[in-house]
Scaffold this motif. Sequence first.
Motif, PDB file in Angstrom:
ATOM      1  N   THR A   1      -3.308   3.031  -3.299  1.00 34.96           N
ATOM      2  CA  THR A   1      -4.696   2.465  -1.935  1.00 34.96           C
ATOM      3  C   THR A   1      -5.055   4.056  -0.968  1.00 34.96           C
ATOM      4  O   THR A   1      -5.870   4.044  -0.240  1.00 34.96           O
TER       5      THR A   1
ATOM      6  N   SER B   1       0.801  -5.045   5.089  1.00 28.64           N
ATOM      7  CA  SER B   1       0.077  -5.802   6.369  1.00 28.64           C
ATOM      8  C   SER B   1      -1.530  -5.715   6.112  1.00 28.64           C
ATOM      9  O   SER B   1      -3.141  -6.219   6.412  1.00 28.64           O
ATOM     10  N   ASN B   2      -2.447  -5.852   4.359  1.00 23.89           N
ATOM     11  CA  ASN B   2      -2.950  -5.637   3.558  1.00 23.89           C
ATOM     12  C   ASN B   2      -3.260  -7.238   3.309  1.00 23.89           C
ATOM     13  O   ASN B   2      -2.752  -8.399   4.428  1.00 23.89           O
ATOM     14  N   SER B   3      -4.712  -7.701   2.887  1.00 22.67           N
ATOM     15  CA  SER B   3      -4.725  -9.376   2.565  1.00 22.67           C
ATOM     16  C   SER B   3      -3.524 -10.004   1.370  1.00 22.67           C
ATOM     17  O   SER B   3      -4.293  -8.768   0.309  1.00 22.67           O
TER      18      SER B   3
ATOM     19  N   CYS C   1       1.256 -11.502   3.843  1.00 19.14           N
ATOM     20  CA  CYS C   1       0.402 -10.304   3.865  1.00 19.14           C
ATOM     21  C   CYS C   1      -0.205 -10.643   5.583  1.00 19.14           C
ATOM     22  O   CYS C   1      -0.188 -11.775   5.917  1.00 19.14           O
ATOM     23  N   GLY C   2      -1.592  -9.333   5.914  1.00 12.34           N
ATOM     24  CA  GLY C   2      -1.915  -9.807   7.108  1.00 12.34           C
ATOM     25  C   GLY C   2      -1.246  -9.092   7.882  1.00 12.34           C
ATOM     26  O   GLY C   2      -1.684  -9.377   8.963  1.00 12.34           O
TER      27      GLY C   2
ATOM     28  N   SER D   1      -9.335  -5.530  10.299  1.00 10.93           N
ATOM     29  CA  SER D   1      -9.989  -6.533   9.786  1.00 10.93           C
ATOM     30  C   SER D   1     -10.967  -6.443   8.676  1.00 10.93           C
ATOM     31  O   SER D   1     -11.165  -6.371   7.477  1.00 10.93           O
TER      32      SER D   1
ATOM     33  N   ASP E   1       0.622  -1.371  -0.042  1.00 11.75           N
ATOM     34  CA  ASP E   1      -0.111   0.057   0.452  1.00 11.75           C
ATOM     35  C   ASP E   1       1.196   1.473  -0.634  1.00 11.75           C
ATOM     36  O   ASP E   1       1.656   0.804   0.439  1.00 11.75           O
TER      37      ASP E   1
ATOM     38  N   ASN F   1      -5.669  -9.324  -1.947  1.00 12.31           N
ATOM     39  CA  ASN F   1      -6.305  -8.526  -1.992  1.00 12.31           C
ATOM     40  C   ASN F   1      -4.282  -7.517  -2.903  1.00 12.31           C
ATOM     41  O   ASN F   1      -4.874  -6.951  -4.366  1.00 12.31           O
TER      42      ASN F   1
ATOM     43  N   ARG G   1      -9.410  -4.087   5.516  1.00 11.00           N
ATOM     44  CA  ARG G   1      -9.227  -4.975   4.217  1.00 11.00           C
ATOM     45  C   ARG G   1     -10.440  -5.899   3.791  1.00 11.00           C
ATOM     46  O   ARG G   1     -10.077  -6.158   3.011  1.00 11.00           O
ATOM     47  N   SER G   2     -11.470  -6.142   4.456  1.00  9.76           N
ATOM     48  CA  SER G   2     -12.454  -6.675   3.994  1.00  9.76           C
ATOM     49  C   SER G   2     -13.415  -5.837   2.781  1.00  9.76           C
ATOM     50  O   SER G   2     -13.596  -6.219   2.066  1.00  9.76           O
TER      51      SER G   2
END
Length: 207
Positions: A17, A107-109, A130-131, A69, A11, A112, A72-73
Amino acid sequence: MKHQLIIFDFDGTLADTMPVFLRLFDEAADKYHFKRLDHEQRHLLRGLDARQIMALHKIPLWKVPMIASFMRSRMADRLDEIRLFPGVDDMLRVLSQRGVRLALVSSNSLSNVVATLGPDNEALFSHFECGASLFGKLPKVRKVLAAAGVAPEHTLMVGDEIRDAKVAAEAGADFGAVAWGYNLIETLMAERPARVFHEIGELALGG
């Protein structure tokens, strides 16, 4: 070649983003009851690190995993609005052709990230982690280093935030600061990066 491995942030480094993030931040503020962004102060906010942003918006640490969370969703629902920065495709391909190994910690999924990269770019990366939690990138960077078998001193971490610089320092890797991301390049310069990239094409020239 000094850097055998480049670990990219996603990101603000590879993908633009920020517009989506800013809208989702306000959605999260309404849902989790913290202060919305003052968009007139956006330039000033770009000089702050994550902990300063949390303090300014009165976000308690215990809420951060839920907020991350949620964002990201919600970002997954708006992937059609997210694009890689112009020149990223060519830059990644050139680095790979030069024999530089590419990894990504975000930190993004993962879903994604790979959806935005596309299959051709995804195939250029040897490792994805990721995550990561807001302050949890360091273990993932160390996991990449161990899996890649590359020493930290031969690794360049490329990112757009103060926390990326601090993680690189803790991991023993060089930090490459990009000028087009979240934190102002003047702010990142205070972290004494090994490399500074003002344009994406410059990344293809230096591993």
